[in-house]
Write an enzyme that holds these catalytic residues in place. Structure first.
Site, PDB file in Angstrom:
ATOM      1  CG  HIS A   6     -27.832   0.311  -7.261  1.00  0.00           C
ATOM      2  ND1 HIS A   6     -28.434   0.719  -8.429  1.00  0.00           N
ATOM      3  CD2 HIS A   6     -27.166   1.393  -6.784  1.00  0.00           C
ATOM      4  CE1 HIS A   6     -28.156   1.991  -8.645  1.00  0.00           C
ATOM      5  NE2 HIS A   6     -27.371   2.423  -7.669  1.00  0.00           N
ATOM      6  CG  ASP A  48     -27.585  -3.836 -11.846  1.00  0.00           C
ATOM      7  OD1 ASP A  48     -27.244  -4.961 -12.265  1.00  0.00           O
ATOM      8  OD2 ASP A  48     -28.739  -3.564 -11.465  1.00  0.00           O
TER       9      ASP A  48
END
Length: 125
Positions: free
Chosen positions: A87, A90
């Site tokens: 995450h 990202d």
């Protein structure tokens, strides 16, 4: 390789801090880039460029965290890949992409204002 003095808990905490640094700095960079677009849309090109510079500073902080993680990985000190780590990567990737696009949009707004195709918003609106 994990140093003899570093416990697995300490390594996990270090990874958590690095991931959170990527998320926080990436999010900040994206928000600043979005603010740059808003300012450029109003005709405040100088303000927009200042926000882009601030965005770049946040991206630099995030990049430094990422480089630290990559350096450790290259040295054999492997990081456990968790959903949070993915995450965080990202977030950084999206922030970089958004920053690049924001820079292009600021350039475009500047050209449109200079060409007279757009008029600056007044403070009274």
């Amino acid at each position: 390789m994990m140093s003899e003095k570093e416990t697995p808990e300490q390594k996990e905490q270090e990874t958590l801090e690095a991931a959170m640094g990527l998320i926080a700095n990436g999010g900040n960079a994206k928000s600043l880039a979005f603010e740059a677009i808003r300012l450029a849309k109003k005709g405040d090109i100088a303000g927009a460029r200042a926000k882009l510079k601030e965005s770049d500073q946040s991206l630099n902080e995030a990049h430094n965290s990422q480089t630290g993680m990559l350096t450790k990985e290259a040295q054999g000190d492997h990081t456990k890949v968790t959903l949070l780590v993915v995450h965080s990567q990202d977030h950084l990737m999206n922030a970089i992409t958004f920053r690049d696009l924001a820079g292009e949009m600021v350039d475009l707004y500047e050209k449109l204002f200079k060409a007279g195709a757009l008029k600056k918003e007044t403070e009274n609106k």
